[in-house]
Design a protein around this motif. Structure first.
Motif, PDB file in Angstrom:
ATOM      1  N   ALA A   1     -43.777  39.473  51.040  1.00 40.36           N
ATOM      2  CA  ALA A   1     -43.252  38.220  51.325  1.00 40.36           C
ATOM      3  C   ALA A   1     -41.591  38.378  51.595  1.00 40.36           C
ATOM      4  O   ALA A   1     -41.127  39.342  51.132  1.00 40.36           O
ATOM      5  N   PRO A   2     -41.142  37.528  52.353  1.00 41.11           N
ATOM      6  CA  PRO A   2     -39.586  37.756  52.820  1.00 41.11           C
ATOM      7  C   PRO A   2     -38.825  37.849  51.669  1.00 41.11           C
ATOM      8  O   PRO A   2     -37.832  38.390  51.606  1.00 41.11           O
ATOM      9  N   SER A   3     -39.126  36.848  50.436  1.00 39.46           N
ATOM     10  CA  SER A   3     -38.225  36.888  49.270  1.00 39.46           C
ATOM     11  C   SER A   3     -38.195  38.211  48.811  1.00 39.46           C
ATOM     12  O   SER A   3     -37.213  38.803  48.312  1.00 39.46           O
ATOM     13  N   ILE A   4     -39.297  38.991  48.785  1.00 45.41           N
ATOM     14  CA  ILE A   4     -39.219  40.267  48.050  1.00 45.41           C
ATOM     15  C   ILE A   4     -38.533  41.292  48.904  1.00 45.41           C
ATOM     16  O   ILE A   4     -37.662  42.029  48.402  1.00 45.41           O
ATOM     17  N   ARG A   5     -38.738  41.222  50.266  1.00 41.61           N
ATOM     18  CA  ARG A   5     -38.281  42.166  51.033  1.00 41.61           C
ATOM     19  C   ARG A   5     -36.551  41.969  51.071  1.00 41.61           C
ATOM     20  O   ARG A   5     -35.779  42.920  51.045  1.00 41.61           O
TER      21      ARG A   5
ATOM     22  N   GLY B   1     -55.154  33.832  43.224  1.00 44.37           N
ATOM     23  CA  GLY B   1     -53.900  34.246  43.662  1.00 44.37           C
ATOM     24  C   GLY B   1     -53.679  35.634  43.792  1.00 44.37           C
ATOM     25  O   GLY B   1     -54.420  36.459  43.770  1.00 44.37           O
ATOM     26  N   MET B   2     -52.595  35.837  43.829  1.00 48.86           N
ATOM     27  CA  MET B   2     -52.101  37.270  43.897  1.00 48.86           C
ATOM     28  C   MET B   2     -50.681  37.642  43.492  1.00 48.86           C
ATOM     29  O   MET B   2     -49.789  36.540  43.655  1.00 48.86           O
ATOM     30  N   PHE B   3     -50.576  38.734  43.153  1.00 51.61           N
ATOM     31  CA  PHE B   3     -49.142  39.373  42.877  1.00 51.61           C
ATOM     32  C   PHE B   3     -48.697  40.205  44.050  1.00 51.61           C
ATOM     33  O   PHE B   3     -49.505  40.872  44.692  1.00 51.61           O
ATOM     34  N   GLU B   4     -47.600  40.103  44.531  1.00 52.76           N
ATOM     35  CA  GLU B   4     -46.844  40.894  45.385  1.00 52.76           C
ATOM     36  C   GLU B   4     -45.931  41.699  44.701  1.00 52.76           C
ATOM     37  O   GLU B   4     -44.975  41.405  44.088  1.00 52.76           O
ATOM     38  N   ILE B   5     -45.896  43.396  44.725  1.00 52.98           N
ATOM     39  CA  ILE B   5     -45.243  44.145  43.875  1.00 52.98           C
ATOM     40  C   ILE B   5     -44.430  45.004  44.573  1.00 52.98           C
ATOM     41  O   ILE B   5     -45.224  45.832  45.502  1.00 52.98           O
TER      42      ILE B   5
ATOM     43  N   CYS C   1     -40.234  44.881  41.474  1.00 55.43           N
ATOM     44  CA  CYS C   1     -39.721  43.359  42.042  1.00 55.43           C
ATOM     45  C   CYS C   1     -41.207  42.579  42.217  1.00 55.43           C
ATOM     46  O   CYS C   1     -41.791  43.206  43.142  1.00 55.43           O
ATOM     47  N   ALA C   2     -41.677  41.510  41.665  1.00 53.78           N
ATOM     48  CA  ALA C   2     -42.608  40.906  41.929  1.00 53.78           C
ATOM     49  C   ALA C   2     -42.687  39.521  42.089  1.00 53.78           C
ATOM     50  O   ALA C   2     -41.782  38.737  41.449  1.00 53.78           O
TER      51      ALA C   2
ATOM     52  N   VAL D   1     -49.093  27.054  49.998  1.00 53.50           N
ATOM     53  CA  VAL D   1     -49.159  28.363  49.166  1.00 53.50           C
ATOM     54  C   VAL D   1     -47.706  27.991  48.427  1.00 53.50           C
ATOM     55  O   VAL D   1     -46.735  27.642  48.838  1.00 53.50           O
ATOM     56  N   MET D   2     -47.971  28.258  47.068  1.00 52.19           N
ATOM     57  CA  MET D   2     -46.907  28.419  45.958  1.00 52.19           C
ATOM     58  C   MET D   2     -46.257  29.489  45.773  1.00 52.19           C
ATOM     59  O   MET D   2     -47.309  30.579  45.626  1.00 52.19           O
ATOM     60  N   GLU D   3     -45.292  29.801  45.580  1.00 55.06           N
ATOM     61  CA  GLU D   3     -44.670  31.254  45.030  1.00 55.06           C
ATOM     62  C   GLU D   3     -43.779  31.263  44.012  1.00 55.06           C
ATOM     63  O   GLU D   3     -42.727  30.336  44.239  1.00 55.06           O
ATOM     64  N   THR D   4     -43.637  32.231  43.334  1.00 57.51           N
ATOM     65  CA  THR D   4     -42.674  32.194  42.271  1.00 57.51           C
ATOM     66  C   THR D   4     -41.173  32.866  42.841  1.00 57.51           C
ATOM     67  O   THR D   4     -41.576  33.375  43.858  1.00 57.51           O
ATOM     68  N   ASP D   5     -40.100  32.897  42.307  1.00 57.38           N
ATOM     69  CA  ASP D   5     -38.954  33.550  42.661  1.00 57.38           C
ATOM     70  C   ASP D   5     -39.377  34.986  42.377  1.00 57.38           C
ATOM     71  O   ASP D   5     -40.121  35.462  41.396  1.00 57.38           O
TER      72      ASP D   5
END
Length: 116
Positions: A21-25, A54-58, A68-69, A85-89
C-alpha cells in the motif's frame, strides 16, 4: 495462527515492494535503511474454509528488526451497498521475523480494539 478458533491467517507471503500500500511505501521511504525492508502479505480468515476477510501488509527489516504494518478489509459503505476498502494507519513496532511481526501486529490491533 491461533489455535482456539478464528481468526486464522496464512504464513507471511513475500510480495514485491511496489505491491505494498502507498501508506507503507511512504513510511519505508523515510527510513535510512529503506532498501533492507522485505515486503509480505498475510491473508486473514474468520473460518478455515472461508474466504479472506482482510489482510495485513507488512514491511520487515531483518537488520534492525523493525516492522511497519497495516490492516486492510473490504466492507459495505454505511448508506449504500457499495464495497469499500478500509485500512489502518501504518504502525511501527519491533519483531524478530515476519511471523513474529504478524503475531505482534495482531495482538496490537486487539489491544487497540479493547480486546486482550
Amino acid at each position: 495462527m491461533l489455535d482456539d478458533g478464528g481468526p486464522y491467517w496464512t504464513a507471511p507471503l513475500p510480495i514485491d515492494r511496489k505491491d505494498l500500500a502507498p501508506s507503507i511505501r511512504r513510511e519505508i521511504d523515510r527510513q535510512a535503511e529503506r532498501k533492507s525492508f522485505k515486503s509480505y502479505v498475510v491473508q486473514i480468515y474468520e473460518e478455515p474454509a472461508g474466504k479472506p476477510t482482510g489482510m495485513f501488509e507488512i514491511a520487515f527489516n531483518p537488520k534492525s528488526h523493525m516492522a511497519c504494518a497495516i490492516y486492510e478489509a473490504e466492507t459495505e459503505a454505511e448508506r449504500s451497498s457499495q464495497r469499500v476498502v478500509m485500512e489502518t494507519d501504518p504502525l511501527w513496532f519491533s519483531a524478530s521475523d515476519p511471523e513474529d511481526a504478524t503475531d505482534v501486529f495482531f495482538q496490537t490491533l486487539g489491544a487497540c480494539a479493547g480486546e486482550t
